[in-house]
Write an enzyme that holds these catalytic residues in place. Structure first.
Site, PDB file in Angstrom:
ATOM      1  N   GLU A  93     -24.799 -74.298  42.127  1.00  0.00           N
ATOM      2  CA  GLU A  93     -25.396 -72.970  42.001  1.00  0.00           C
ATOM      3  C   GLU A  93     -24.365 -71.952  41.523  1.00  0.00           C
ATOM      4  O   GLU A  93     -23.190 -72.034  41.867  1.00  0.00           O
ATOM      5  CB  GLU A  93     -25.976 -72.532  43.348  1.00  0.00           C
ATOM      6  CG  GLU A  93     -27.148 -73.408  43.754  1.00  0.00           C
ATOM      7  CD  GLU A  93     -27.779 -73.026  45.088  1.00  0.00           C
ATOM      8  OE1 GLU A  93     -28.960 -73.322  45.265  1.00  0.00           O
ATOM      9  OE2 GLU A  93     -27.093 -72.461  45.955  1.00  0.00           O
ATOM     10  N   CYS A 106     -20.446 -65.286  40.165  1.00  0.00           N
ATOM     11  CA  CYS A 106     -19.814 -66.108  41.197  1.00  0.00           C
ATOM     12  C   CYS A 106     -19.997 -67.569  40.811  1.00  0.00           C
ATOM     13  O   CYS A 106     -21.127 -68.060  40.729  1.00  0.00           O
ATOM     14  CB  CYS A 106     -20.485 -65.794  42.537  1.00  0.00           C
ATOM     15  SG  CYS A 106     -19.887 -66.796  43.900  1.00  0.00           S
ATOM     16  N   CYS A 113     -18.768 -79.268  49.398  1.00  0.00           N
ATOM     17  CA  CYS A 113     -17.444 -78.821  49.851  1.00  0.00           C
ATOM     18  C   CYS A 113     -17.008 -79.694  51.015  1.00  0.00           C
ATOM     19  O   CYS A 113     -17.822 -80.099  51.843  1.00  0.00           O
ATOM     20  CB  CYS A 113     -17.503 -77.360  50.295  1.00  0.00           C
ATOM     21  SG  CYS A 113     -15.871 -76.676  50.708  1.00  0.00           S
ATOM     22  N   CYS A 117     -16.486 -75.602  57.014  1.00  0.00           N
ATOM     23  CA  CYS A 117     -16.426 -74.382  57.824  1.00  0.00           C
ATOM     24  C   CYS A 117     -17.760 -74.238  58.558  1.00  0.00           C
ATOM     25  O   CYS A 117     -18.821 -74.421  57.968  1.00  0.00           O
ATOM     26  CB  CYS A 117     -16.145 -73.168  56.942  1.00  0.00           C
ATOM     27  SG  CYS A 117     -14.564 -73.294  56.091  1.00  0.00           S
ATOM     28  N   CYS A 120     -20.784 -72.007  57.198  1.00  0.00           N
ATOM     29  CA  CYS A 120     -21.090 -71.991  55.765  1.00  0.00           C
ATOM     30  C   CYS A 120     -22.092 -73.093  55.409  1.00  0.00           C
ATOM     31  O   CYS A 120     -21.909 -74.254  55.778  1.00  0.00           O
ATOM     32  CB  CYS A 120     -19.799 -72.178  54.966  1.00  0.00           C
ATOM     33  SG  CYS A 120     -20.058 -72.278  53.186  1.00  0.00           S
ATOM     34  N   SER A 216      -9.967 -66.448  52.842  1.00  0.00           N
ATOM     35  CA  SER A 216     -10.987 -66.439  53.892  1.00  0.00           C
ATOM     36  C   SER A 216     -10.312 -66.518  55.247  1.00  0.00           C
ATOM     37  O   SER A 216      -9.956 -67.602  55.702  1.00  0.00           O
ATOM     38  CB  SER A 216     -11.933 -67.626  53.694  1.00  0.00           C
ATOM     39  OG  SER A 216     -12.679 -67.441  52.508  1.00  0.00           O
ATOM     40  N   CYS A 336     -23.255 -64.791  50.293  1.00  0.00           N
ATOM     41  CA  CYS A 336     -22.082 -65.605  50.647  1.00  0.00           C
ATOM     42  C   CYS A 336     -22.452 -66.672  51.656  1.00  0.00           C
ATOM     43  O   CYS A 336     -23.061 -66.383  52.689  1.00  0.00           O
ATOM     44  CB  CYS A 336     -21.018 -64.736  51.302  1.00  0.00           C
ATOM     45  SG  CYS A 336     -20.337 -63.516  50.234  1.00  0.00           S
TER      46      CYS A 336
HETATM   47  N1  SAH Z   1     -13.914 -72.185  49.723  1.00  0.00           N
HETATM   48  C1  SAH Z   1     -13.554 -70.856  49.274  1.00  0.00           C
HETATM   49  C2  SAH Z   1     -14.565 -70.311  48.329  1.00  0.00           C
HETATM   50  C3  SAH Z   1     -15.915 -69.977  48.958  1.00  0.00           C
HETATM   51  S1  SAH Z   1     -15.973 -68.264  48.984  1.00  0.00           S
HETATM   52  C4  SAH Z   1     -13.311 -69.978  50.477  1.00  0.00           C
HETATM   53  O1  SAH Z   1     -13.588 -70.405  51.586  1.00  0.00           O
HETATM   54  O2  SAH Z   1     -12.776 -68.899  50.317  1.00  0.00           O
HETATM   55  C5  SAH Z   1     -17.282 -67.903  49.935  1.00  0.00           C
HETATM   56  C6  SAH Z   1     -16.973 -66.842  50.962  1.00  0.00           C
HETATM   57  O3  SAH Z   1     -18.132 -66.667  51.746  1.00  0.00           O
HETATM   58  C7  SAH Z   1     -15.865 -67.270  51.892  1.00  0.00           C
HETATM   59  O4  SAH Z   1     -15.108 -66.181  52.321  1.00  0.00           O
HETATM   60  C8  SAH Z   1     -16.662 -67.832  53.028  1.00  0.00           C
HETATM   61  O5  SAH Z   1     -15.931 -67.907  54.204  1.00  0.00           O
HETATM   62  C9  SAH Z   1     -17.803 -66.854  53.104  1.00  0.00           C
HETATM   63  N2  SAH Z   1     -18.964 -67.379  53.818  1.00  0.00           N
HETATM   64  C10 SAH Z   1     -19.284 -68.670  54.000  1.00  0.00           C
HETATM   65  N3  SAH Z   1     -20.412 -68.776  54.731  1.00  0.00           N
HETATM   66  C11 SAH Z   1     -20.795 -67.527  55.004  1.00  0.00           C
HETATM   67  C12 SAH Z   1     -21.911 -66.973  55.716  1.00  0.00           C
HETATM   68  N4  SAH Z   1     -22.840 -67.749  56.258  1.00  0.00           N
HETATM   69  N5  SAH Z   1     -21.997 -65.636  55.780  1.00  0.00           N
HETATM   70  C13 SAH Z   1     -21.068 -64.844  55.215  1.00  0.00           C
HETATM   71  N6  SAH Z   1     -20.014 -65.305  54.529  1.00  0.00           N
HETATM   72  C14 SAH Z   1     -19.873 -66.631  54.434  1.00  0.00           C
END
Ligand code: SAH
Length: 350
Positions: A93, A106, A113, A117, A120, A216, A336
């Site tokens: 996506e 984006c 992945c 986390c 996510c 992050s 996000c």
């Molecule tokens: N793997 C990289 C790139 C993904 S960026 C990273 O972790 O930075 C996506 C961003 O959205 C990251 O900061 C991630 O932590 C955040 N994110 C992931 N799940 C989310 C959620 N459910 N709500 C808000 N932010 C989230």
């Protein structure tokens, strides 16, 4: 399935070499780049200034398209999410976010992945494979087809599916194409790569161009970050921040953007807010608070408006630059952490 090589996997310099080795003038590579990246045309037959013979021989060996549009969903707020399909059928996506003064794309860097986390949705998918440079770059091409002339993409953020630093060679090649004057000619400061904190790879990324780094962070103690970001057990907060201090010291480059997803009852206490400034001391920082976006794979939620506001005030009061990222494209699961290839349109129905 044996795949043909893709022109978009190669730097313009490398294409020049390949073409001159075959007896062509190297400038042909610049012309090809003009078609692929500036005009957005990847049908070799249309590249009329190349001459029939070269066009024919290129078309025999090379592909120039890596992704096809498989579906598009538009949010009420103007955000556009697209599902794009690779040659092997893998789907990813990309999200286009129009704002008043800019249009941000984006992009994803991996299919799924591996970082897992806990908050996510992409993490819940698991990891399939890395994207190639052509597959990263074709997200820009396909999304530009959608957005059209009036909504030129001004910024690219590597914040979609996947961990960019686990696919670093392809990400660096893609960044090089984005900033190359003969390709997309974007200013490096309009590009941001976000990482979960893969400490040994950060310096290498930042050595490629003066792009922005987003990290992050999401927590102020290892106990909490261990739970949210499993990679923290390998690279704890102190190691991550020490590395950023070391890089800042050497480069005096742009501020680091710290992403902090606010989760009710997990990392949203006034004590957390107060710990941020001392923790980030010595790093030119901007903190970006992201209220947790809900998705079906988790029970974690965003704090109340008051709790978010309280957190924001404490951080701002401690002298840090801090912004609150408003969710974009929530109604289409494009915000996000929501990218998980749910069926398009599903979210609108309920
Ligand atoms: N793997 C990289 C790139 C993904 S960026 C990273 O972790 O930075 C996506 C961003 O959205 C990251 O900061 C991630 O932590 C955040 N994110 C992931 N799940 C989310 C959620 N459910 N709500 C808000 N932010 C989230």
């Amino acid at each position: 399935m044996q795949q043909r090589p893709n022109l978009k996997d190669h730097s313009i310099e490398h294409l020049r070499e390949l073409l001159s080795a075959q007896g062509h003038v190297p400038y042909r590579a610049d012309q090809i780049a003009g078609w692929l990246y500036q005009r957005g045309i990847d049908d070799l037959d249309c590249m009329t200034d190349l001459g029939v013979e070269l066009r024919g021989s290129l078309a025999e060996t090379w592909d120039a398209r890596a992704l096809e549009l498989s579906g598009v969903d538009r949010s009420q707020d103007g955000t556009v999410k697209a599902v794009l399909r690779a040659k092997d059928g893998a789907e990813i996506e990309s999200v286009l976010i129009p704002e008043e003064d800019r249009t941000t794309l984006c992009v994803s860097t991996q299919v799924g992945c591996a970082m897992a986390c806990s908050f996510c949705a992409t993490g819940a998918l698991g990891f399939s494979r890395n994207l190639s440079t052509a597959e990263i770059i074709d997200q820009v091409c396909r999304m530009r087809d959608i957005s059209g002339e009036e909504r030129r993409i001004t910024n690219v953020v590597f914040m979609g599916m996947g961990e960019p630093l686990l696919n670093l060679p392809a990400v660096i090649e893609a960044v090089q194409l984005l900033i190359h004057p003969k390709a997309f000619a974007m200013a490096p400061r309009r590009i941001t790569v976000s990482t979960v904190g893969l400490v040994p790879k950060i310096a290498e990324l930042l050595a490629c161009a003066p792009i922005n780094l987003a990290v992050s962070l999401h927590a102020t103690t290892d106990a909490v970050r261990d739970r949210l970001v499993p990679l923290n057990r390998r690279y704890p907060i102190a190691d991550l921040l020490d590395e950023l201090r070391r890089i800042e010291f050497v480069n005096t480059r742009r501020p680091v953007f710290f992403e902090y997803t606010l989760i009710e009852g997990v990392n949203d206490s006034p004590e957390d807010a107060a710990r941020l400034a001392p923790l980030l001391a010595g790093i030119p920082s901007k903190v970006n608070l992201i209220p947790m976006n809900p998705h079906p794979d988790t029970t974690l939620r965003a704090p109340s408006e008051q709790a978010i506001d309280r957190f924001l005030r404490i951080v701002a009061g401690s002298g840090l630059r801090v912004t609150l990222r408003r969710p974009r494209g929530e109604d289409i699961d494009a915000a996000c952490g929501q990218l998980a290839l749910r069926k398009l349109g599903e979210a609108l129905a309920g």
